[in-house]
Design a protein around this motif. Sequence first.
Motif, PDB file in Angstrom:
ATOM      1  N   ASP A  32       0.825  -1.203   0.000  1.00  0.00           N
ATOM      2  CA  ASP A  32       0.000   0.000   0.000  1.00  0.00           C
ATOM      3  C   ASP A  32       0.861   1.255   0.000  1.00  0.00           C
ATOM      4  OD1 ASP A  32      -2.353   1.468   0.112  1.00  0.00           O
ATOM      5  OD2 ASP A  32      -2.221   1.654   2.283  1.00  0.00           O
ATOM      6  N   SER A  33       1.908   1.242   0.787  1.00  0.00           N
ATOM      7  CA  SER A  33       2.701   2.464   0.928  1.00  0.00           C
ATOM      8  C   SER A  33       4.111   2.132   1.423  1.00  0.00           C
ATOM      9  CB  SER A  33       1.986   3.395   1.908  1.00  0.00           C
ATOM     10  OG  SER A  33       2.850   4.395   2.347  1.00  0.00           O
ATOM     11  N   PRO A  34       5.078   2.059   0.504  1.00  0.00           N
ATOM     12  CA  PRO A  34       6.443   1.730   0.898  1.00  0.00           C
ATOM     13  C   PRO A  34       7.010   2.699   1.946  1.00  0.00           C
ATOM     14  CG  PRO A  34       6.220   1.614  -1.475  1.00  0.00           C
ATOM     15  CD  PRO A  34       4.934   2.165  -0.956  1.00  0.00           C
ATOM     16  N   ASN A  35       6.596   3.963   1.868  1.00  0.00           N
ATOM     17  CA  ASN A  35       7.074   4.927   2.861  1.00  0.00           C
ATOM     18  C   ASN A  35       6.597   4.594   4.264  1.00  0.00           C
ATOM     19  OD1 ASN A  35       8.717   6.720   1.520  1.00  0.00           O
ATOM     20  ND2 ASN A  35       6.977   7.865   0.700  1.00  0.00           N
ATOM     21  N   THR A  36       5.345   4.127   4.352  1.00  0.00           N
ATOM     22  CA  THR A  36       4.821   3.754   5.658  1.00  0.00           C
ATOM     23  C   THR A  36       5.588   2.561   6.209  1.00  0.00           C
ATOM     24  OG1 THR A  36       2.667   4.513   4.911  1.00  0.00           O
ATOM     25  CG2 THR A  36       2.715   3.226   6.919  1.00  0.00           C
ATOM     26  N   ALA A  37       5.925   1.622   5.331  1.00  0.00           N
ATOM     27  CA  ALA A  37       6.684   0.449   5.762  1.00  0.00           C
ATOM     28  C   ALA A  37       8.050   0.877   6.289  1.00  0.00           C
ATOM     29  CB  ALA A  37       6.836  -0.529   4.595  1.00  0.00           C
ATOM     30  N   ARG A  38       8.663   1.810   5.586  1.00  0.00           N
ATOM     31  CA  ARG A  38       9.974   2.307   6.015  1.00  0.00           C
ATOM     32  C   ARG A  38       9.837   3.028   7.355  1.00  0.00           C
ATOM     33  NH1 ARG A  38      12.118   7.520   4.553  1.00  0.00           N
ATOM     34  NH2 ARG A  38      14.319   7.659   5.079  1.00  0.00           N
ATOM     35  N   TYR A  39       8.798   3.813   7.478  1.00  0.00           N
ATOM     36  CA  TYR A  39       8.522   4.543   8.721  1.00  0.00           C
ATOM     37  C   TYR A  39       8.398   3.576   9.893  1.00  0.00           C
ATOM     38  CZ  TYR A  39       5.180   6.686  12.027  1.00  0.00           C
ATOM     39  OH  TYR A  39       4.514   7.115  13.140  1.00  0.00           O
ATOM     40  N   ALA A  40       7.767   2.424   9.653  1.00  0.00           N
ATOM     41  CA  ALA A  40       7.561   1.460  10.728  1.00  0.00           C
ATOM     42  C   ALA A  40       8.755   0.527  10.885  1.00  0.00           C
ATOM     43  CB  ALA A  40       6.286   0.664  10.474  1.00  0.00           C
ATOM     44  N   GLY A  41       9.814   0.771  10.128  1.00  0.00           N
ATOM     45  CA  GLY A  41      11.031  -0.015  10.296  1.00  0.00           C
ATOM     46  C   GLY A  41      11.024  -1.378   9.625  1.00  0.00           C
ATOM     47  N   MET A  42      10.163  -1.548   8.617  1.00  0.00           N
ATOM     48  CA  MET A  42      10.168  -2.838   7.900  1.00  0.00           C
ATOM     49  C   MET A  42      11.251  -2.794   6.830  1.00  0.00           C
ATOM     50  SD  MET A  42       6.086  -3.092   7.354  1.00  0.00           S
ATOM     51  CE  MET A  42       4.978  -2.952   8.756  1.00  0.00           C
ATOM     52  N   SER A  43      11.821  -3.961   6.543  1.00  0.00           N
ATOM     53  CA  SER A  43      12.892  -4.008   5.559  1.00  0.00           C
ATOM     54  C   SER A  43      12.324  -4.297   4.177  1.00  0.00           C
ATOM     55  CB  SER A  43      13.896  -5.089   5.942  1.00  0.00           C
ATOM     56  OG  SER A  43      14.613  -5.483   4.798  1.00  0.00           O
ATOM     57  N   SER A  44      12.444  -3.329   3.282  1.00  0.00           N
ATOM     58  CA  SER A  44      11.883  -3.533   1.947  1.00  0.00           C
ATOM     59  C   SER A  44      12.658  -4.609   1.205  1.00  0.00           C
ATOM     60  CB  SER A  44      11.911  -2.219   1.164  1.00  0.00           C
ATOM     61  OG  SER A  44      13.235  -1.834   0.906  1.00  0.00           O
ATOM     62  N   THR A  45      13.964  -4.716   1.479  1.00  0.00           N
ATOM     63  CA  THR A  45      14.767  -5.736   0.811  1.00  0.00           C
ATOM     64  C   THR A  45      14.260  -7.134   1.160  1.00  0.00           C
ATOM     65  OG1 THR A  45      16.630  -4.261   1.087  1.00  0.00           O
ATOM     66  CG2 THR A  45      17.125  -6.514   0.442  1.00  0.00           C
ATOM     67  N   LYS A  46      14.076  -7.363   2.453  1.00  0.00           N
ATOM     68  CA  LYS A  46      13.624  -8.691   2.885  1.00  0.00           C
ATOM     69  C   LYS A  46      12.252  -9.018   2.296  1.00  0.00           C
ATOM     70  CE  LYS A  46      15.803  -9.050   7.379  1.00  0.00           C
ATOM     71  NZ  LYS A  46      15.522  -8.789   8.793  1.00  0.00           N
ATOM     72  N   LEU A  47      11.344  -8.032   2.348  1.00  0.00           N
ATOM     73  CA  LEU A  47       9.988  -8.289   1.869  1.00  0.00           C
ATOM     74  C   LEU A  47       9.991  -8.555   0.365  1.00  0.00           C
ATOM     75  CD1 LEU A  47       7.965  -5.660   3.934  1.00  0.00           C
ATOM     76  CD2 LEU A  47       7.769  -8.140   4.068  1.00  0.00           C
ATOM     77  N   THR A  48      10.720  -7.735  -0.394  1.00  0.00           N
ATOM     78  CA  THR A  48      10.747  -7.908  -1.848  1.00  0.00           C
ATOM     79  C   THR A  48      11.323  -9.277  -2.209  1.00  0.00           C
ATOM     80  OG1 THR A  48      11.095  -5.539  -2.082  1.00  0.00           O
ATOM     81  CG2 THR A  48      11.604  -6.897  -3.989  1.00  0.00           C
ATOM     82  N   LEU A  49      12.474  -9.601  -1.589  1.00  0.00           N
ATOM     83  CA  LEU A  49      13.109 -10.883  -1.886  1.00  0.00           C
ATOM     84  C   LEU A  49      12.190 -12.045  -1.538  1.00  0.00           C
ATOM     85  CD1 LEU A  49      16.823 -10.606  -0.690  1.00  0.00           C
ATOM     86  CD2 LEU A  49      15.973 -11.117  -2.983  1.00  0.00           C
ATOM     87  N   SER A  50      11.627 -12.014  -0.329  1.00  0.00           N
ATOM     88  CA  SER A  50      10.855 -13.168   0.103  1.00  0.00           C
ATOM     89  C   SER A  50       9.603 -13.344  -0.747  1.00  0.00           C
ATOM     90  CB  SER A  50      10.506 -13.054   1.586  1.00  0.00           C
ATOM     91  OG  SER A  50       9.753 -11.893   1.815  1.00  0.00           O
ATOM     92  N   VAL A  51       8.958 -12.250  -1.098  1.00  0.00           N
ATOM     93  CA  VAL A  51       7.733 -12.369  -1.898  1.00  0.00           C
ATOM     94  C   VAL A  51       8.055 -12.954  -3.279  1.00  0.00           C
ATOM     95  CG1 VAL A  51       5.971 -11.055  -3.134  1.00  0.00           C
ATOM     96  CG2 VAL A  51       6.367 -10.637  -0.713  1.00  0.00           C
ATOM     97  N   LEU A  52       9.093 -12.439  -3.915  1.00  0.00           N
ATOM     98  CA  LEU A  52       9.414 -12.936  -5.257  1.00  0.00           C
ATOM     99  C   LEU A  52       9.868 -14.398  -5.203  1.00  0.00           C
ATOM    100  CD1 LEU A  52      11.069  -9.900  -7.051  1.00  0.00           C
ATOM    101  CD2 LEU A  52       8.925 -11.049  -7.615  1.00  0.00           C
ATOM    102  N   LEU A  53      10.672 -14.739  -4.199  1.00  0.00           N
ATOM    103  CA  LEU A  53      11.144 -16.129  -4.109  1.00  0.00           C
ATOM    104  C   LEU A  53       9.967 -17.071  -3.863  1.00  0.00           C
ATOM    105  CD1 LEU A  53      14.489 -15.832  -2.109  1.00  0.00           C
ATOM    106  CD2 LEU A  53      14.132 -16.129  -4.559  1.00  0.00           C
TER     107      LEU A  53
END
Lengths: 505, 369
Positions: free
Chosen positions: B237-258
């Motif tokens: 929904d909002s990558p900025n919100t994820a970053r704000y909450a301290g989520m790792s976009s790298t981990k999420l992107t990798l895991s979802v694609l894998l």
Amino acid sequence: MGSHRSGGATLFALSARQVTKRFPGVLANDRVDFDLLPGEVHTLLGENGAGKSTLASVLCGLYKPDEGAVLRNGTQVRLTSPRHGLQNGIAMVHQHFRLVDRFSVAENVVLGHRKLPFLLRANDLEDQVGQVAERFGLPLDPRAVVGELSAGQRQRVEIVKALYHGAEILLLDEPTALLAPPEVEKLFETVRAMTQAGKSVVFVSHKLGEVVDISDRVTVMRDGRVTGSVARGEADTRKLAELMVGRDIDLSPRRSRGEARETLLSLSNVGLTKDGVDRISQVSFAVRAGEIVGVAGVSGNGQRELAEIVAGLIAPTSGEVSINGERVNGVGTRNVRKAGLAYVPEDRLGTGLAPSLSIVDNLVLTRDRGFLVDRKSAHLEAEAFIKQLEIKTPSALTATRKLSGGNSQKVLLAREIFTAGSNSRVLVVCSPTRGLDVGAVEAVHKLLDEARNAGKAILLISEDLDEVLTLADKILVLYRGSVVHEATGDQVDVEAVGLAMAGLS
Amino acid sequence: MIIGNLRIELEPRLSTPKWLYAAVPVLSLLFAFVVGGVFLALTGHSPIGTFSLLIERGYASTKGITNTLGSATPLICTGLAAAFAFRMNLFNIGEEGQMYLGMIGSAWAGIVLAGHLPSFAAVPMVLLFGALSGALWVLLPAVLRAKLGTSEIVSSLLLNYVALNLVNYFIFGSRGMFRDPTTSFPQGRLIEESARLGSFGTTRTYPTVLIAVALAIGLYWFMKRSNYGYETSVFADSPNTARYAGMSSTKLTLSVLLFSGALAGLAGSMYVVGPAGKVDPGLLQIGLGYAGIVVAALARYNFVAVILTAILFAGLREGGASLQISSNPVPISIAVVLQGSVLLFALGGEVFRRNRLRIRRIQQVGVVS
């Protein structure tokens, strides 16, 4: 509206008669009457969604009214487009400028003019544009590239453009939103020069304070209707606020009611260098429990970077940030939160909140969640907040983007003040009332005041000087990344703060 | 649009009535059949007769529905793979290639490892290897996307062609371990019997259909309730919100694609443990990976709805293919036209779900002065 001059409607430069405009689910303008005299400064005042921008858009030809008529010098005109409006001498300067960044000032100004020669001679155009700018006291270099200009200068380009195209009536949509106080003063000078030349200006604004000084007349709108029209001298802020909101509004200053206690947030010599440029340099200050420290400044002077450093989103390149005595440089947002920080970012929908997710899901955002997300307790909490803070929403499962700005800000503040964790005692708040209604501003200020009195240390970073003056116990002015001015809440020299914001101290 | 004194406009809806969620797909299906019917009539076939035959042979007979379920099985997996990634705005277009790799990985495990294992462990192991191979095939696009922001659409798509040629090479271009050594005819070597599943009775439905359905339902539950599902929905929904909450976009992107790649790989291994039993170039002909994207779009990326749209699609294909064998043979292209129009109308129907059609008489503006 009765005119103080004798005669019929023909006197008015521009009028709206019983204008009605509907959008899906909204009656944006409900039988609105509006009259503008030649040489008059007329403010359209109202909260967000009151219908003032819709009316301005109807007047300039952007929207066609569903019912009613627009009259120019007493004769009905059916405007089909903004260009058609301009042919009738009506121009609008939008809040978000519509300029081509890579073109020069002169090129932007002449853009869209129908009588341009096939081959443009830059010098001629630049001279013409320069002459128009000079006549109305608008300092502007026609050769400058628009992308390199400040917000105030871009606005001047828009105004010169309108004048160049022959505008007799200028509609300015929230013209002071992006300007520093000295720039606002300059804008007002230009407006006076224009009215002396017989042109009329319509201000569209939701800011009470500034409109009273400049306007000959203020027309107030609420819920799509005109609630009153007040001439200069009869208008005072309190009365206008009541016309806007429909009830009495308290916007008086709020200060700390107790002794400020132990220091909870401190910055010492914090600096940030990015791409070889100092974004933040040598910033030091402390925020104690039970006080609000306000950071004023024109947007783009390091506010965002300062907030992100404190919130742990970026690490400072020098200096030290500590929360509750614990050093938190570059430990990441999650750990900064654990150390006791809550953060309300400027961009509430899109950073602070996930717009398509529900209120409940947004409350869960900053919690420890475990393997499965516990939405039951969050749901109960959300319902309690909705009641307590009078958040207007169909339910706790409504997506936050469907809420009004004020209501989504309440959701964000509720999460950051009340549920961010029991040990969170430091609150960083950025432009919390930007774009909000007067009523919502009052509610947000009350919430922040209550949080302060409950013993939180609050860092308020805001471009809205009035807001900082209303809330802060201590004021810092940020200019090009440095603190250039400091003052205590009740003994503020507003002029000195204004000059400091413009870098003139 | 203005016709005469009528103004025709699309207005955005403030809220969508519940019945529309059901009405739009049903109506799109109906319109698709009308379009298909026109084609049939133009080519000299009876629309009603052909459609009733199509429905009978695709869904309404025991043989029809079991054939359909059989070919829907891998389609559910590729559909889930696409839906899983697309929900997070990661556009994995490489299901086709990941599925081929799943087939190769499973066949390798089925030939080399399965003999050392008891049969109850052999099948899961072969499926696991297929999933891993599919994930491996998307690793490169996933890392490029997560670390450098390279478009995963292009990189995952291009790898489809690499995978396609890899399969061709193993069967037609070389005499490697995947090739049947007992005959000079180029075909795949069968995996160990212990690693294969028999079909239900004499049908062409395999027990893997149960795995696919369970996977869809499990995924639905997991993404709705788990922290992982929550974090991906915030990020989508909002990558900025994820970053704000301290989520790792790298981990999420990798895991979802894998994970998406693993699901597509599983489609290939279900084909191996079920009907094929080997690396079978026949899989290259039917485009189950690309069809998965269509199935996911039609299901609006809802995992449970993927089951239904996969069965719908598989039925059109099975029924359409069998229409070639009738007294008045209908070309297979009619079934393809139908599939295309179903998708077209379903996506077009979205416009009406979000907007309302308004037709108004233009009123003369009254002059008041």
